[in-house]
Every structure is written in structure tokens, then in C-alpha cells.
Design a protein around this motif. Structure first.
Motif, PDB file in Angstrom:
ATOM      1  N   ALA A   1      -1.991  -3.687   6.813  1.00 37.94           N
ATOM      2  CA  ALA A   1      -2.460  -2.585   8.119  1.00 37.94           C
ATOM      3  C   ALA A   1      -2.018  -2.358   9.090  1.00 37.94           C
ATOM      4  O   ALA A   1      -2.709  -1.510   9.887  1.00 37.94           O
TER       5      ALA A   1
ATOM      6  N   PHE B   1      -9.145   0.537   1.912  1.00 41.46           N
ATOM      7  CA  PHE B   1      -8.708  -0.597   2.545  1.00 41.46           C
ATOM      8  C   PHE B   1      -8.997  -1.792   4.120  1.00 41.46           C
ATOM      9  O   PHE B   1      -7.736  -1.197   5.085  1.00 41.46           O
ATOM     10  N   ASP B   2      -9.573  -2.323   3.603  1.00 39.79           N
ATOM     11  CA  ASP B   2     -10.181  -3.731   4.869  1.00 39.79           C
ATOM     12  C   ASP B   2     -10.021  -4.861   3.886  1.00 39.79           C
ATOM     13  O   ASP B   2     -10.692  -4.738   3.228  1.00 39.79           O
TER      14      ASP B   2
ATOM     15  N   ARG C   1       0.597  -1.175   0.033  1.00 36.49           N
ATOM     16  CA  ARG C   1       0.118   0.061  -0.056  1.00 36.49           C
ATOM     17  C   ARG C   1       0.959   1.460   0.496  1.00 36.49           C
ATOM     18  O   ARG C   1       1.596   1.614   0.613  1.00 36.49           O
TER      19      ARG C   1
END
Length: 268
Positions: free
Chosen positions: A266, A224-225, A193
Motif C-alpha cells: 500500500a 486494500f487494507d 495489486r
């Protein structure tokens, strides 16, 4: 085995010259994790072995800000143990630590791995997701153009991988579903990312080798999950099918492993 002539060059130019004298029948050796076993099984019979492990110019790691350069002769163990890389891109150090076993990690090299481009190799996924550049003794090749199919690359005859480089993303992670016997990836996913969005590359599952999963890239770039990929599916026709898992099984694995990698990224 059979007769072969062993060469131990100390420079890239010397190695290239030696290969030029083999009429295309020689092989570069850079760790030998694939080449030596195939020679033992008489699946490969090079007239000459040109050992790149003693070329110092191919070794070493450089981190300048977020710009990472890894020499082609750098072992998996050295990548895994690099605090400098871990500080800016922990995903690739973790990936290197998952390759094979300690013996493989201390002998195998990043250059040898990507030049061989095994369909279950780990580094190709990372390099494509990171938008890396492959450096050779002749040119620079974007990772998306370097890996061209199963055991196929853009390397020309006698061309030597000298290094790989990339700019570390804001966050990244690698997740790998391993064959319990071989430890090879039945599906490995690298998620990266950055400000420009998300890149995702998959190894071990595709019938044509490493590939980018663009639909998941778009979904995760917007949100972004891990749940962002819930409504997506992977084309079974693009997947490998063998005694370890059907194409449908691998298609599902891609989705599951991508969600795990995204969750891990994440948290980095």
C-alpha cells in the motif's frame, strides 16, 4: 565426490543437444546453489553437468514500459540491483535482495531457482502473484501452471527455462519470515495489486509448495487494507510441519505475513 563429465555450452541449442545425449542422466547447472551441495552429499549423481552460466542468450534484463523480462541466467544480485526493474516493480528487487547471502545472490540465478522449485524458494511466490510467464526453449508456461508441487514443475525432460516475463502491477511487495539459521522463508508472501484486483502467493509454508491464498485475494480486492484479512484463517492441513514450526504456527504466519506485505504494498 565421483566422476561426472562437465560441459560448457555457449548456446541454448547446444545445451539441449548435450542433454539429449545423456539418456536422461545429466543435469543442467545454473548457479548450482542446490545441485552442488546435493552432489557433495551423494544425493545426486548426474553423469554429466551442463553448465548454462556461459550462455549469453540467457542473461539480461529488459524493461519496456511496464513489461519486464528477466533472462533465466540473471543472478539474484543483478535483479536486486536493477534500477530499471525497481522503477516499475520494487517488490521483486527487494525479494531478490533477501535471498540467501551475498555469495548465493551473486551465483544463484532466477532460472535455476524456479526450475528447482524448492518449497521455501522466494521467486515462485512473486511469479505466481505477478501472473508471470515462464519461457523455455520449447514453449511459454503461465506461472500458475508451472509450479506443480514440492520440487516439481511442468518442465519436460531436457527443457530449459530461458526467461520470465510479467507486466508490473500498480503496486506490490514481498514480506518474508526467515528461519534465523538458514535464512530460508518459513513463510514468504508476495502481494500484487492491479486494476484487475489483488493476487497473493505464499511460499515456505504450504505442504505442496507455493500456493495462492484466494480468500485473502478476494478480501483485499474489495478493501486494500491489512485489516481485510483479520476474519480469515488458513487451513492447518495445508501447512508444512517440522522442527522449525508446526502447521498451526505456519498457518498463523501466513496471515501475519500477508498483512505485513499488504501494508508494504500500500505504501509503494
Amino acid at each position: 565426490m565421483y566422476q561426472t563429465t562437465y560441459h560448457r555450452p555457449t548456446s541454448v541449442d547446444e545445451a539441449a543437444q548435450l542433454m539429449g545425449g545423456t539418456d536422461g542422466e545429466g543435469k543442467f547447472l545454473s548457479g548450482g546453489m542446490t545441485l552442488i551441495p546435493t552432489m557433495k552429499q551423494r544425493l545426486a549423481a548426474p553423469t554429466d553437468l551442463i553448465d548454462l552460466r556461459h550462455v549469453e542468450a540467457l542473461k539480461g534484463i529488459s524493461v519496456n514500459g511496464r513489461q519486464v523480462t528477466i533472462g533465466a541466467g540473471t543472478t539474484h544480485a543483478e535483479v536486486a540491483q536493477s534500477d530499471a526493474i525497481k522503477a516499475v516493480c520494487p517488490g521483486i528487487t527487494e525479494l531478490a535482495g533477501l535471498i540467501g547471502d551475498p555469495a548465493v545472490r551473486h551465483m544463484g540465478t532466477i532460472g535455476g531457482s524456479i526450475a528447482n522449485n524448492d518449497p521455501a524458494a522466494d521467486y515462485p511466490a512473486a511469479l505466481r502473484a505477478l501472473g508471470a510467464t515462464i519461457h523455455t526453449n520449447k514453449r511459454e508456461i503461465p506461472a500458475d501452471d508451472f509450479f506443480t508441487g514440492l520440487f516439481e514443475t511442468a518442465l519436460e525432460e531436457g527443457e530449459i527455462v530461458t526467461a520470465v516475463s510479467f507486466e508490473a502491477p500498480d503496486s506490490s511487495a514481498y514480506e518474508k519470515f526467515r528461519n534465523p539459521a538458514s535464512r530460508y522463508a518459513m513463510c514468504g508472501v508476495y502481494v500484487a495489486r492491479s486494476a484487475n484486483g489483488v493476487k497473493i502467493a505464499v511460499t515456505g509454508a504450504g505442504s505442496d509448495g507455493v500456493f495462492r491464498w484466494e480468500a485473502a485475494e478476494q478480501a483485499l480486492s474489495q478493501n486494500f487494507d491489512p485489516s481485510a484479512v483479520d476474519g480469515l484463517s488458513v487451513d492447518e492441513g495445508m501447512m508444512l510441519s517440522d522442527l522449525h514450526g508446526s502447521s498451526a504456527y505456519r498457518a498463523n504466519l501466513v496471515k501475519v505475513v500477508t498483512k505485513r506485505a499488504a501494508k508494504k504494498a500500500a505504501g509503494h
